[in-house]
Every structure is written in C-alpha cells, then in structure tokens.
Design a protein around this motif. Structure first.
Motif, PDB file in Angstrom:
ATOM      1  N   MET A   1       0.846  -1.216   0.000  1.00 23.10           N
ATOM      2  CA  MET A   1       0.000   0.000   0.000  1.00 23.10           C
ATOM      3  C   MET A   1       0.873   1.255   0.000  1.00 23.10           C
ATOM      4  N   ARG A   2       0.597   2.132  -0.937  1.00 19.16           N
ATOM      5  CA  ARG A   2       1.352   3.393  -1.009  1.00 19.16           C
ATOM      6  C   ARG A   2       0.626   4.477  -0.225  1.00 19.16           C
ATOM      7  N   GLN A   3       1.394   5.219   0.566  1.00 24.71           N
ATOM      8  CA  GLN A   3       0.806   6.340   1.311  1.00 24.71           C
ATOM      9  C   GLN A   3       1.191   7.642   0.601  1.00 24.71           C
ATOM     10  N   THR A   4       0.277   8.579   0.598  1.00 22.91           N
ATOM     11  CA  THR A   4       0.623   9.891   0.051  1.00 22.91           C
ATOM     12  C   THR A   4      -0.314  10.952   0.637  1.00 22.91           C
ATOM     13  N   ASP A   5       0.047  12.229   0.449  1.00 22.86           N
ATOM     14  CA  ASP A   5      -0.834  13.301   0.930  1.00 22.86           C
ATOM     15  C   ASP A   5      -2.042  13.468   0.017  1.00 22.86           C
ATOM     16  N   LEU A   6      -1.740  13.567  -1.279  1.00 24.78           N
ATOM     17  CA  LEU A   6      -2.812  13.843  -2.243  1.00 24.78           C
ATOM     18  C   LEU A   6      -2.682  12.885  -3.423  1.00 24.78           C
ATOM     19  N   ALA A   7      -3.767  12.171  -3.717  1.00 33.05           N
ATOM     20  CA  ALA A   7      -3.800  11.368  -4.942  1.00 33.05           C
ATOM     21  C   ALA A   7      -4.663  12.119  -5.945  1.00 33.05           C
ATOM     22  N   ILE A   8      -4.167  12.219  -7.164  1.00 34.93           N
ATOM     23  CA  ILE A   8      -4.912  12.929  -8.209  1.00 34.93           C
ATOM     24  C   ILE A   8      -5.230  11.949  -9.321  1.00 34.93           C
ATOM     25  N   ILE A   9      -6.506  11.884  -9.697  1.00 34.02           N
ATOM     26  CA  ILE A   9      -6.916  11.011 -10.789  1.00 34.02           C
ATOM     27  C   ILE A   9      -7.096  11.871 -12.037  1.00 34.02           C
ATOM     28  N   GLY A  10      -6.204  11.703 -12.988  1.00 33.28           N
ATOM     29  CA  GLY A  10      -6.294  12.444 -14.250  1.00 33.28           C
ATOM     30  C   GLY A  10      -5.228  13.516 -14.368  1.00 33.28           C
ATOM     31  N   ALA A  11      -4.395  13.406 -15.419  1.00 29.17           N
ATOM     32  CA  ALA A  11      -3.314  14.378 -15.625  1.00 29.17           C
ATOM     33  C   ALA A  11      -3.608  15.269 -16.821  1.00 29.17           C
ATOM     34  N   GLY A  12      -4.852  15.751 -16.887  1.00 19.71           N
ATOM     35  CA  GLY A  12      -5.188  16.791 -17.854  1.00 19.71           C
ATOM     36  C   GLY A  12      -4.837  18.144 -17.254  1.00 19.71           C
ATOM     37  N   PRO A  13      -5.342  19.233 -17.845  1.00 18.41           N
ATOM     38  CA  PRO A  13      -4.988  20.566 -17.333  1.00 18.41           C
ATOM     39  C   PRO A  13      -5.292  20.747 -15.839  1.00 18.41           C
ATOM     40  N   ALA A  14      -6.428  20.213 -15.373  1.00 20.52           N
ATOM     41  CA  ALA A  14      -6.793  20.375 -13.960  1.00 20.52           C
ATOM     42  C   ALA A  14      -5.841  19.589 -13.053  1.00 20.52           C
ATOM     43  N   GLY A  15      -5.623  18.316 -13.384  1.00 23.99           N
ATOM     44  CA  GLY A  15      -4.776  17.463 -12.542  1.00 23.99           C
ATOM     45  C   GLY A  15      -3.332  17.943 -12.503  1.00 23.99           C
ATOM     46  N   LEU A  16      -2.812  18.376 -13.639  1.00 23.63           N
ATOM     47  CA  LEU A  16      -1.428  18.858 -13.694  1.00 23.63           C
ATOM     48  C   LEU A  16      -1.257  20.117 -12.860  1.00 23.63           C
ATOM     49  N   ALA A  17      -2.188  21.053 -13.025  1.00 26.77           N
ATOM     50  CA  ALA A  17      -2.093  22.314 -12.280  1.00 26.77           C
ATOM     51  C   ALA A  17      -2.221  22.054 -10.780  1.00 26.77           C
ATOM     52  N   ALA A  18      -3.098  21.118 -10.418  1.00 24.03           N
ATOM     53  CA  ALA A  18      -3.306  20.798  -9.008  1.00 24.03           C
ATOM     54  C   ALA A  18      -2.059  20.170  -8.394  1.00 24.03           C
ATOM     55  N   ALA A  19      -1.434  19.257  -9.134  1.00 24.21           N
ATOM     56  CA  ALA A  19      -0.241  18.565  -8.619  1.00 24.21           C
ATOM     57  C   ALA A  19       0.856  19.588  -8.307  1.00 24.21           C
ATOM     58  N   LEU A  20       1.074  20.528  -9.226  1.00 31.17           N
ATOM     59  CA  LEU A  20       2.129  21.528  -9.034  1.00 31.17           C
ATOM     60  C   LEU A  20       1.812  22.448  -7.860  1.00 31.17           C
ATOM     61  N   GLU A  21       0.556  22.820  -7.733  1.00 25.35           N
ATOM     62  CA  GLU A  21       0.164  23.746  -6.665  1.00 25.35           C
ATOM     63  C   GLU A  21       0.295  23.070  -5.296  1.00 25.35           C
ATOM     64  N   ALA A  22      -0.163  21.816  -5.189  1.00 24.71           N
ATOM     65  CA  ALA A  22      -0.071  21.101  -3.914  1.00 24.71           C
ATOM     66  C   ALA A  22       1.382  20.855  -3.545  1.00 24.71           C
ATOM     67  N   SER A  23       2.171  20.498  -4.543  1.00 27.24           N
ATOM     68  CA  SER A  23       3.591  20.240  -4.293  1.00 27.24           C
ATOM     69  C   SER A  23       4.301  21.508  -3.823  1.00 27.24           C
TER      70      SER A  23
END
Lengths: 356, 167
Positions: A1-23
């Motif tokens: 089992m992998r642990q993480t803070d935020l899992a994002i489903i979908g690397a379109g414009p929304a998912g990509l922008a969200a990943a960078l902002e959370a990081s």
C-alpha cells in the motif's frame, strides 16, 4: 500500500495544475493518468488558447501540456503513474488503480478527482457504422497518431469543439462538407465559426442528421432542416456524400468514482450532467475529496487549470501545509473574471445550483 | 449574421471597420472580433498600445486607429485569427491585405492565388507579395496579398491555385 498526501486522478490541465500547486505547498502527490502521456485533451489542442495572457492565453494547448509535464518531471514531490486507470475509491479510504497489468493500492490523505468528461452521443439510424466518430476520437487519430480519419467529413455540432476540429481537419488536408447544428445559432466562439466559413465550409444551423448511409462503413448521410421544436421540416431533407460523420454534440462529466465515493450529486443541464455538490474550495460533500476540471462541470481548459490550482492548494491547506491565502483569493478572482462575460452565463447559472 | 452562420452582416461589420479616411491614410488594422469572449492577447501584442486596456477581459477590443500604423504584429497573436491589416493606398489599382495563414504548403512570393470573401466565395485573384513566418509568430504565418482595390474590404482568405486545372 502506497501512502501519500494527495492522490490525483487524471493528468489533464486540472490534474497537472493541481499537482504543481499542492507540491509547491509541500504536499506529496501521486498522479494517476490512464493515457501513456501527460496532458489529457491538451495534447490534441493545436490552436492558441483564449483567456487571459496571465494564464497561458496565446499559447497552443499542446505546448501548455509540454510546459506542465516538464515541471512535473522535475518535481520530487510528485510521483507519476501513466497507463494507470483508477478503479475505485473505498470506504476505508483506499484508492485502487490498474497499472501495467497489476493492481496498485494507494492510501491518500486527500483525493482529487480530475477525470474529465466523456463525449455525448445522439441517436440516429446507423450511428454504429464504422466512420461515425466522436470529435475526441478524430482529434486523437489526427493529432496524436497522425492518422486521417477519412477523406470527407460531416461535422455534427457547431460548438467550439465542432468548429475547432473542423479547422484541424482542413489543416490536415481533409475536406469538411458542412457543419450542421441543431440549435438556431452557433454555440462556439464566432471567431472560430468565421475562420471556417471563409475557407468555404457551410455552417447549417437548425439542421440535424437523420441517418448515416452505408453497409460496411459510412458512405453518406441524410440531413434535414429542423424547426424550433427540433422536428424535421418536410421537404428539407438532403443527402450528403461523406465517408466520415464526426459528432461534436457535447460532453458529460466522468463522475463514476465520485458516485462510488458517496459524494452528493446534482443534475445540472448547464454543467453537462450529474456533477458533485461542492464548496467554494472545490471540496465535495465527502471530506477530503476534491474535484476540478470537466468532472466538476463542462467548461474549458483555462478554467480547468484555475480549478486545478484551487483544488490543489485547498487540499494542501486541509492537511495543514502552509499556503498563501492571497493566492487562493487570486485564483478565485481569476475564475470569476473568466466566467463573467455572456459566454460564461450558463456556467454561472449551473454553479449557483451546485455550490454550497 | 455571425450568430447564425459565422458570416458577419454589413451592420455587424460596420462596428469594427476603421473609417474610410483612416483607410486612405495607409496600413491599418481591422479586428473582426465582435463577441464578448474572455480573451486579451491582442492588448499585450501591440507595441504602440493601439488596443485600449481591458477593464474586463470579456470586453471586445477597442482600437485607437491614430496609434495603429499597421505593423501587423498583432495578427499572429490573435487566437481567433480575427485580425487583418489593410493597406488601401498600396498601389494605384491594388490594396494590400495581410491575413493569418495556418495551412500547408505556405504560398510563395509572387504566386497568384484565388481570393475568398468571408463566406469562402471566390471574389477574384490576388498576388502574394510577402510571407512572414518568424519564430515569434508561433506557426501562424502572415501572408500579404495584393488584391484589386474594389475587393479589399471583402477579401479575407486565399486558396492556392497550384495543382488545380486553373493553376
């Protein structure tokens, strides 16, 4: 089992922008993408984007995808899984995904569903014949794989997607016989309509397709004028000789995971179908589950990027990472500006019914 | 009518036309953007600030024709490909039309082309004078075509004639 803070489903414009902002706020992110590359629909967008100069306007969608992907690759907080299809989100907070023939399990502290949308279909005789495509498939064939879907196309739908894909078809050397639209007016931006018209493609409003012709594949189509009640006008039928019928008749949010996760859903005609109830930070009725992009309501890529930023930063704040409150207000203000004009009216109406 | 079929009516065009006096003075922009959509790159493209600042990005562009010298930088920056430059006094019988062009192959200098109006109908022939395709334009070429003066206000696209029977 992998642990993480935020899992994002979908690397379109929304998912990509969200990943960078959370990081940026310090959160660890796992980004799941069903395709083998990042960018979602952005990779098929060869036209320059509208919107504000501050948010990538003037850049071509495919270049925005590259811009984001390069940043994501360098980001040590973000772990990317491509070719990974999210399967389910369970009561114990476990997310499962199929990846490279295996099932992976992830236990995230927060979840962002940015799964996008699927194309709508309309009923007509022979709509299952080879040669009847969704506009997304036509774009994938042409712009991702470099394959011509046909030689002569009937485009159904004069929204932005129908207009833009028609233009791309012509750029690829494929003839567009006509664009037909059931409504009495062009739904997409008029500048897109004008650039197709001056290349000689007719736009027939108040028209629909009755049937596709052909045995093994599309060899033609029967179209007709329709009245204001969408009923065929007798004597206004005509045959068109085409080998491809491309449907650009709208999108609906791809929200199955949110249903399964127990989020409260509401039907919104303005937003394209069932969408989750959310607060002003894009958190659903299930604590810690966020949404962004088309799954939250059918809009376009610039708003998806802004929603992704908002959801990413909100999820980070939820987990007590330090964020700049001014940034949150700035993103919200930018979203509001983008939706403030007449073309954003249906979005404003739709959101008024689903935001709590 | 734009809303109905993508072709602006004479009334709709009236709204975006520079005055005839301004046209006679030399190269000038015509911005055929007649719908309030969220978009502002034209403002940032102009080095002479001929586009008035947007209070709200949904506003339609407003142009100060006194500041515009027809430099054409804005043409490739419009995501809607709605900006053209017209040089009415170009020569005794011809006007010069500059259009955004994103098709392959690009026309060549001195090539004779078919001229199309806003509905894609053939309205005459033109002569390609220049093709500009710099890196800054990001793959939107600017084609300058000399056309008979009487069709300059209607001419908005070209079709190559090579390879056709007419060519």
């Amino acid at each position: 089992m992998r642990q993480t803070d935020l899992a994002i489903i979908g690397a379109g414009p929304a998912g990509l922008a969200a990943a960078l902002e959370a990081s940026r706020a310090g959160a660890r992110v796992i980004l799941l993408e069903r395709d083998d590359w990042l960018g979602g629909q952005l990779v098929k967008q060869t036209h320059q984007f509208f919107g504000s100069k501050n948010e990538f306007a003037g850049m071509r969608g495919v270049d925005i995808a590259t811009h984001f992907s390069e940043q994501i690759e360098k980001d040590e907080n973000i772990q990317v899984f491509t070719g990974a299809t999210a399967l389910g989100f369970y009561e114990d907070g476990v997310l499962t995904a199929a990846c490279a023939g295996r099932m992976i399990k992830i236990k995230p502290r927060t979840l962002l569903v940015a799964s996008g949308a699927m194309e709508k279909m309309i009923p007509f005789e022979n709509n299952d014949l080879p040669g009847v495509y969704g506009a997304g498939a036509v774009q994938t064939l042409m712009n991702v794989y470099g394959v011509a879907p046909g030689k002569k196309v009937l485009m159904v739908g004069a929204g932005n997607i129908g207009l833009i894909v028609s233009y791309q078809l012509i750029q690829a050397g494929i003839e567009v016989e006509a664009i037909i639209e059931g409504a009495s007016h062009v739904g997409g931006y008029w500048v897109h309509a004008s650039k197709i018209r001056r290349m000689g493609v007719p736009i027939l409003t108040n028209h629909t397709i009755l049937k596709a012709r052909g045995q093994e594949k599309v060899e033609g189509a029967l179209i007709t004028r329709i009245d204001e009640n969408w009923q065929p006008v007798p004597g206004e039928e005509r045959e068109v000789s085409v080998d491809t019928v491309c449907l650009a008749v709208g999108l609906s949010p791809l929200a199955e995971l949110l249903w399964q996760a127990g989020c409260e859903m509401e039907f919104s005609p303005q937003l394209g179908g069932y969408v989750p109830i959310r607060d002003s930070n894009l958190e659903t009725t299930e604590e810690g589950i966020y949404i962004a992009g088309d799954v939250a309501g059918i809009e376009e890529a610039t708003s998806a990027i802004l929603e992704g930023q908002l959801a990413g930063i909100s999820a980070a704040r939820k987990m007590d990472y330090r964020i700049e409150e001014e940034k949150v207000e700035e993103i919200k203000a930018n979203l509001e500006t983008l939706r403030a004009g007449p073309v954003g009216e249906h979005i404003r109406q739709g959101l008024a019914n689903v935001e709590r | 009518m734009l809303k109905k079929d993508g072709v602006p009516s004479p009334e709709e065009l009236q709204e975006v036309k520079p005055s005839f006096e301004r046209l006679q003075e030399g190269p000038v922009v015509i911005v055929e953007c007649m719908q309030e959509i969220p978009c502002d790159p034209c403002y940032y493209a102009c080095p002479r600030e001929a586009f008035r600042p947007f209070d709200d990005i949904n506003q339609k562009p407003e142009i100060d024709y006194k500041k515009c010298n027809g430099c054409s930088i804005c043409i490739a920056h419009c995501p809607g490909l709605a900006i053209f430059v017209l040089d009415y006094p170009y020569s005794e019988n011809e006007g010069l039309l500059k259009i955004p062009y994103e098709l392959k192959p690009l026309p060549e200098k001195e090539e004779e082309v078919t001229v199309l109006n806003r509905a894609g109908e053939e309205i005459g022939r033109g002569r390609v004078v220049h093709v500009l395709n710099t890196k800054k334009q990001d793959r939107t070429a600017i084609v300058s075509v000399a056309v008979p003066k009487d069709i300059l206000m209607d001419a908005r696209h070209i079709r190559l004639r090579r390879g056709t029977d007419e060519g």
